[in-house]
Design an enzyme around this catalytic site. Structure first.
Site, short mmCIF file in Angstrom:
data_model
loop_
_atom_site.label_atom_id
_atom_site.label_comp_id
_atom_site.label_asym_id
_atom_site.label_seq_id
_atom_site.Cartn_x
_atom_site.Cartn_y
_atom_site.Cartn_z
N GLN A 147 6.83 -37.40 -58.92
CA GLN A 147 5.55 -37.32 -58.04
C GLN A 147 5.28 -36.01 -57.83
O GLN A 147 4.21 -35.24 -58.10
CB GLN A 147 5.28 -38.03 -56.81
CG GLN A 147 4.04 -38.22 -56.12
CD GLN A 147 3.31 -39.50 -56.84
OE1 GLN A 147 3.63 -40.35 -57.07
NE2 GLN A 147 1.78 -38.99 -56.77
N GLY A 152 -1.04 -46.48 -52.15
CA GLY A 152 -0.41 -47.66 -52.87
C GLY A 152 0.46 -47.42 -53.98
O GLY A 152 0.29 -46.43 -54.75
N ASP A 153 1.03 -48.48 -54.57
CA ASP A 153 1.89 -48.54 -55.88
C ASP A 153 2.07 -50.04 -56.04
O ASP A 153 1.29 -50.90 -55.53
CB ASP A 153 3.18 -47.65 -55.63
CG ASP A 153 3.79 -47.40 -56.97
OD1 ASP A 153 3.21 -46.90 -57.70
OD2 ASP A 153 4.73 -48.14 -57.32
N SER A 196 -7.40 -39.85 -55.42
CA SER A 196 -6.88 -39.76 -54.07
C SER A 196 -7.36 -38.40 -53.48
O SER A 196 -7.99 -38.36 -52.14
CB SER A 196 -5.47 -39.85 -53.65
OG SER A 196 -4.99 -41.14 -53.93
N LYS A 241 2.57 -36.24 -50.69
CA LYS A 241 1.42 -37.35 -51.38
C LYS A 241 2.25 -37.94 -52.28
O LYS A 241 2.92 -37.55 -53.02
CB LYS A 241 0.36 -36.60 -51.79
CG LYS A 241 -0.69 -37.71 -52.28
CD LYS A 241 -2.13 -37.55 -51.33
CE LYS A 241 -2.68 -38.83 -51.87
NZ LYS A 241 -2.53 -40.08 -51.28
N LYS A 248 7.28 -40.51 -51.93
CA LYS A 248 7.11 -41.91 -52.33
C LYS A 248 8.01 -42.54 -51.18
O LYS A 248 8.95 -42.13 -50.56
CB LYS A 248 7.89 -41.98 -53.55
CG LYS A 248 7.54 -43.12 -54.47
CD LYS A 248 6.16 -43.17 -55.20
CE LYS A 248 5.74 -44.19 -55.79
NZ LYS A 248 4.51 -44.12 -56.68
N ASN A 269 -2.56 -53.47 -61.90
CA ASN A 269 -3.83 -52.53 -61.74
C ASN A 269 -3.83 -51.39 -62.97
O ASN A 269 -4.97 -51.26 -63.13
CB ASN A 269 -3.53 -51.90 -60.58
CG ASN A 269 -4.43 -50.71 -60.13
OD1 ASN A 269 -4.25 -49.57 -60.51
ND2 ASN A 269 -5.57 -51.08 -59.49
#
Ligand code: NDP
Length: 430
Positions: free
Chosen positions: A100, A154-155, A362, A79, A115, A229
């Protein structure tokens, strides 16, 4: 341990971001790492690099690189977000996937780390070009992901619009409405408050820290880098909790207002595609080409980009009385900046823990999809706040068990590593 890491990393001398992330991790908890586990953690399980051909508005063929680094799946399906930005390369992807993996371990959600992304720049493209690109990108990526294999989100450069196009193409190719992406639009099973989650989560974690010290955001001056964001929703939540956001930045420079910025006005301005330098409000000062970290504040939240805070910035923050730095972005502080912090009495919360709110939301989206349910905004927000408080509590306990109270960097690395180590050992050498 350092020698094992160096030997492996030196095979890839150009991957400096990845090397720094790994070496900082190893340095912080060297005495707790087992050599065989470290070896397994220094290689991504799988790295996929592909070409993404598409046709631009002039009918010309364009080609970008696409990446997915499936770093570690010991704790669950891979993920991690997708980033569309010209700076994307294998080094950036490996570094983000490594971070991550540890971030996801800290959430306790049973998720592996990955990623992905592309060196495609959505900023100067038309709507049609972005859709064409997303469809081409997903045509290849779809072969490697799945709701039980790898669940992208997203990123930077990948928001709801891009996730919509990516999900649409995935649905078409697989003939299934499988929840293989998170960050989806609400009508496709997305979670309310996912957009807000990373910024809100960051501020909830700082709130948990302040609360731990019988303090609060009330009347605190806060400086936040970025105005995307993460930064915008962090700023809105700071205001809700009684703090004052006095400076924010973008690539053009930073805006400053001593009595506190109007965050909703900044959000509207940025959403219209303008730079902060184009703000016309005479009560707001715009500063060009100077680091935002010269602005005196109680709390600093770097929410823009990796390596945006160096040791000189930290020295300036210390001299100006800053007491807390929490990373909203992924590794915005350089190694030298973190070393400076460790010599000071600033409390530091690393991004692995502080920006985990997006992963938490998420996880809620995945749960929602599995149960064919839709949770209210307030419900997701409450779960998010609770999770961020729990992660912070875990850090406090880990720091105390290590005999290093307040060292949340070491605590985060130790806790995430231990969870991974236990799982990796029980799976055997695979
Ligand atoms: P956005 O693209 O929405 O916003 C990024 C902001 O940072 C923009 O204001 C941008 O300026 C600014 N910025 C980018 N690069 C630079 C630079 N080199 N110098 C100065 N300012 C810069 O991204 P997000 O807010 O989504 O992500 C920000 C960070 O948080 C990234 O590190 C990301 O990996 C991390 N993160 C994001 C999560 C999420 O859920 N979105 C989850 C966890 C981590 P401009 O507006 O001028 O482009």
């Amino acid at each position: 341990m350092n020698e094992i890491a160096r030997e492996i990393l030196l095979k890839y001398p150009d991957e400096t971001l990845f090397q720094n992330a790994v070496m900082d991790f190893v340095d912080s908890i060297e005495e707790h790492i087992e050599p065989d586990i470290l070896k397994l953690l220094l290689y991504p399980e799988r790295t996929i690099i592909f070409r993404v051909p598409w046709v631009d508005r002039h009918g010309r063929v364009q080609v970008n690189y696409g990446y997915r680094v499936q770093y570690n799946s010991a704790l669950g399906p891979y993920k991690g977000g997708l980033r569309f930005d010209p700076s994307v390369d294998l080094d950036v992807m490996k570094f983000l996937a490594f971070e991550q993996t540890f971030k996801n371990a800290l959430t306790g959600l049973g998720l592996g780390g990955a990623k992905g992304g592309s060196d495609f720049n959505p900023k100067d493209k038309t709507e049609m070009e972005i859709m064409m690109f997303c469809q081409s990108f997903m045509t290849e990526l779809s072969k490697h992901i799945g709701s039980e294999t790898d669940i992208p989100a997203g990123d930077i450069g990948v928001g709801k619009r891009e996730i919509g196009y990516l999900f649409g193409q995935y649905k078409r190719l697989t003939n299934s409405f499988s929840p293989t992406l998170t960050g989806k639009n609400i009508e496709h099973g997305g979670a309310l408050a996912r957009t807000e989650a990373t910024g809100y989560g960051l501020v909830y974690m700082v709130d948990a820290l302040l609360d731990h010290h019988h303090d609060s955001f009330e009347d605190k001056n806060v400086v936040i880098s970025g105005s995307g964001n993460v930064a915008i929703y962090a700023a809105l939540k700071v205001n809700t909790l009684g703090g004052r956001v006095i400076a924010m930045s973008d690539r053009s420079g930073y805006v400053y207002k001593e009595s506190g910025l109007d965050i909703l006005a900044i959000q509207k301005h940025k959403e219209s595609g303008k730079k902060l330098s184009e703000i016309s409000d005479p009560s707001v000062r715009f500063v060009f080409e100077l680091p935002i970290w010269n602005v005196p504040c109680d709390i600093a939240l770097p929410c823009a980009h990796e390596n945006e805070v160096n040791e000189l910035h930290v020295i300036s923050l210390i001299e100006n009385g800053c007491k807390v730095i929490a990373e909203g972005a992924n590794r915005p502080l350089t190694t030298e900046a973190i070393e400076e912090i460790m010599k000071s009495d600033i409390t530091f919360i690393p991004g692995k823990a502080a920006n985990a709110g997006g992963v938490v939301a998420s996880g809620i989206e995945m749960r929602q999809n599995a149960q064919f349910e839709h949770f209210s905004f307030e419900h997701v927000d409450r779960l998010l706040e609770k999770s961020m408080y729990e992660i912070f509590k875990d850090l406090v306990d880990a720091a105390e068990s290590l005999g290093e109270r307040n060292n949340y960097l070491k605590a985060a690395n130790y806790l995430a590593y231990k969870r991974l180590e236990t799982s990796i050992k029980s799976l055997g050498v695979i």
